[in-house]
Design a protein around this motif. Structure first.
Motif, PDB file in Angstrom:
ATOM      1  N   CYS A  18       0.670  -1.142   0.145  1.00 34.94           N
ATOM      2  CA  CYS A  18       0.031   0.000  -0.030  1.00 34.94           C
ATOM      3  C   CYS A  18       0.944   1.191  -0.117  1.00 34.94           C
ATOM      4  O   CYS A  18       0.677   2.408  -0.617  1.00 34.94           O
ATOM      5  CB  CYS A  18      -0.844   0.178   1.179  1.00 34.94           C
ATOM      6  N   TYR A  19       1.949   1.249   0.709  1.00 36.87           N
ATOM      7  CA  TYR A  19       2.869   2.369   0.847  1.00 36.87           C
ATOM      8  C   TYR A  19       3.745   2.397  -0.444  1.00 36.87           C
ATOM      9  O   TYR A  19       4.212   3.531  -0.612  1.00 36.87           O
ATOM     10  CB  TYR A  19       3.780   2.200   2.233  1.00 36.87           C
ATOM     11  N   PHE A  44      -4.765  -8.718  -3.018  1.00 37.70           N
ATOM     12  CA  PHE A  44      -3.449  -8.048  -2.772  1.00 37.70           C
ATOM     13  C   PHE A  44      -3.233  -7.022  -3.768  1.00 37.70           C
ATOM     14  O   PHE A  44      -2.619  -5.964  -3.411  1.00 37.70           O
ATOM     15  CB  PHE A  44      -2.361  -9.287  -3.078  1.00 37.70           C
ATOM     16  N   HIS A  45      -3.725  -6.937  -4.884  1.00 39.44           N
ATOM     17  CA  HIS A  45      -3.882  -6.142  -5.898  1.00 39.44           C
ATOM     18  C   HIS A  45      -4.491  -4.586  -5.315  1.00 39.44           C
ATOM     19  O   HIS A  45      -3.991  -3.483  -5.867  1.00 39.44           O
ATOM     20  CB  HIS A  45      -4.243  -6.384  -7.122  1.00 39.44           C
ATOM     21  N   THR A  46      -5.168  -4.843  -4.423  1.00 39.73           N
ATOM     22  CA  THR A  46      -5.801  -3.659  -3.843  1.00 39.73           C
ATOM     23  C   THR A  46      -5.037  -2.680  -3.223  1.00 39.73           C
ATOM     24  O   THR A  46      -5.096  -1.320  -3.168  1.00 39.73           O
ATOM     25  CB  THR A  46      -6.709  -4.162  -2.681  1.00 39.73           C
ATOM     26  N   ALA A  47      -3.776  -3.398  -2.651  1.00 35.88           N
ATOM     27  CA  ALA A  47      -2.721  -2.463  -2.275  1.00 35.88           C
ATOM     28  C   ALA A  47      -2.130  -1.505  -3.093  1.00 35.88           C
ATOM     29  O   ALA A  47      -1.926  -0.218  -3.063  1.00 35.88           O
ATOM     30  CB  ALA A  47      -1.564  -3.359  -1.595  1.00 35.88           C
ATOM     31  N   ARG A  48      -1.999  -1.976  -4.348  1.00 37.05           N
ATOM     32  CA  ARG A  48      -1.288  -0.961  -5.532  1.00 37.05           C
ATOM     33  C   ARG A  48      -2.310  -0.269  -6.032  1.00 37.05           C
ATOM     34  O   ARG A  48      -2.030   1.142  -6.085  1.00 37.05           O
ATOM     35  CB  ARG A  48      -0.909  -2.195  -6.815  1.00 37.05           C
ATOM     36  N   THR A  78      -4.830   1.198  -3.942  1.00 45.72           N
ATOM     37  CA  THR A  78      -4.654   2.103  -3.038  1.00 45.72           C
ATOM     38  C   THR A  78      -3.509   3.007  -2.935  1.00 45.72           C
ATOM     39  O   THR A  78      -3.741   4.025  -2.656  1.00 45.72           O
ATOM     40  CB  THR A  78      -4.683   1.312  -1.478  1.00 45.72           C
ATOM     41  N   ASN A  79      -2.342   2.500  -3.408  1.00 43.08           N
ATOM     42  CA  ASN A  79      -1.226   3.370  -3.326  1.00 43.08           C
ATOM     43  C   ASN A  79      -1.469   4.465  -4.104  1.00 43.08           C
ATOM     44  O   ASN A  79      -1.452   5.768  -3.918  1.00 43.08           O
ATOM     45  CB  ASN A  79       0.101   2.518  -3.719  1.00 43.08           C
ATOM     46  N   ALA A  80      -1.753   4.238  -5.534  1.00 40.56           N
ATOM     47  CA  ALA A  80      -2.049   5.217  -6.595  1.00 40.56           C
ATOM     48  C   ALA A  80      -3.042   6.213  -6.390  1.00 40.56           C
ATOM     49  O   ALA A  80      -2.956   7.298  -6.486  1.00 40.56           O
ATOM     50  CB  ALA A  80      -2.411   4.356  -7.874  1.00 40.56           C
TER      51      ALA A  80
END
Length: 390
Positions: A242-243, A333-337, A339-341
């Motif tokens: 996420c970060y 897990f792709h939710t993290a990417r 979220t980051n963007a």
């Protein structure tokens, strides 16, 4: 009835594959009609002697020529046995006997062999294998002649009954289509048997799922609780991404050499598996350096931090983690990417900068996240209107 005449032919379609090779086929001729059967031997043009109808200048020249002679002899023996039994001899009966022999009539056996020999990334191989597993659960075996429009529709219904999302079903259908295409290219199927001429793979528009700042904070709070111990590593890996905005496929390939100290700052530098783009991330400047804090907790065994279970099992754990945090969203897990963007754009980071941080080749790929800006503007204006009305 006339005897069938056989001869070996090379590169009948006058087309080489991507490796510069073409197929050797057996031509069967009877009553001004021809059928072609694959020998499954691919050669370069200079390795075929068209006059002698044999292999030349190949490391296994002797073995391949013997195999081709035996192949022709086996088919001629099939024809002879039909004559001796008083049965009609035709190109169709010979074709049926060829495909019936051994596992050559089994599409699932063909799929398994092609998958084993395919040049695929390991993650893609696992995805293709998951489709094979589902096909075997659907039917114990599927013969080439059973590959009909009705069967494909039945397989789609089977997947929907198991609760798969429409886009997941589409993914499995694309894998099935790939191996049916290969069966046609290798002459296990005729082009008239191509079921995807009628069947259309159906997808639905996918909305990227991302976490809001409040939802991200809930996961961060869960990380500090004792109840997260069982899935702590999965949660930490998810928060790290996420970060940092790293894909699962890239995260599991990271190691300590990807962390570089420059000007007293920690950078994560890696080459994205999907795009081949080299990505440079100043971790201390992203989300207040929270990714560095997570890495610090694993400093004694950093390599193990980047080693996760397969993506499917990780997503199952994330589902339980999301429930424990009181999140109603479907989290992968792709939710993290995503979220980051989304949160970077939400906080005013220029979209071209986000493009670089994500490792996108084109800013058009990144623009899908920019829609959050439109929603945020509307929300902010509504909030301002409410305050002004007081």
């Amino acid at each position: 009835m006339d005897k069938i005449v056989y001869r070996l032919v090379f590169n009948r379609r006058k087309r080489l594959n991507k490796d510069g090779r073409a197929l050797v086929q057996l031509e069967a001729y009877q009553h001004n009609r021809k059928k072609y059967f694959s020998t499954h031997i691919y050669l370069r043009p200079e390795q075929w002697d068209s006059r002698r109808m044999g292999v030349k200048r190949h490391p296994n020249e002797h073995f391949l020529n013997q195999w081709l002679r035996d192949y022709v002899a086996r088919i001629e023996k099939m024809e002879l046995e039909l004559w001796l039994q008083g049965k009609p001899v035709s190109l169709e009966t010979i074709k049926h006997l060829i495909y019936k022999g051994g596992n050559s009539q089994s599409f699932l056996a063909f799929y398994e062999k092609e998958l084993r020999e395919a040049h695929l990334k390991e993650s893609s191989r696992r995805n293709h294998h998951s489709t094979l597993v589902l096909l075997k659960a659907f039917r114990d075996d599927i013969l080439f002649q059973e590959l009909t429009f009705e069967l494909v529709c039945s397989f789609e219904y089977f997947l929907s009954q198991k609760g798969y999302h429409a886009n997941t079903i589409a993914k499995h259908m694309k894998h099935l289509k790939r191996y049916i295409n290969q069966a046609i290219n290798k002459d296990y199927l005729s082009e008239q048997q191509y079921v995807f001429r009628k069947y259309r793979i159906k997808t639905v528009e996918y909305r990227h799922t991302h976490l809001t700042p409040d939802e991200l904070a809930r996961l961060e709070h869960l990380r500090e609780s004792e109840g997260s111990h069982r899935y702590r590593k999965t949660l930490d890996a998810f928060l790290f991404c996420c970060y940092a905005g790293v894909r699962y496929s890239d995260f599991i390939r990271l190691n300590s050499t990807n962390l570089v100290r420059m000007r007293q700052e920690t950078w994560l530098i890696y080459r994205a598996v999907k795009t081949g783009v080299e990505v440079h991330l100043p971790l201390n400047l992203l989300f207040e350096g929270k990714a560095i804090a997570i890495l610090h907790d694993y400093r004694k065994d950093l390599e193990s931090f980047f080693r996760l279970k397969n993506n499917s099992n990780v997503n199952k754990e994330l589902k339980r983690i999301a429930q424990a945090a009181g999140l109603e969203k479907r989290v992968s897990f792709h939710t993290a990417r995503h979220t980051n963007a989304t949160l970077l754009i939400y906080n005013g980071v220029n979209i071209t900068t986000v493009q670089k941080l994500l490792g996108h080749k084109s800013v058009k790929t990144t623009q899908v996240y920019a829609s959050v800006m439109d929603r945020t503007i509307v929300q902010d204006l509504k909030l301002h209107r409410v305050k002004s009305g007081k």
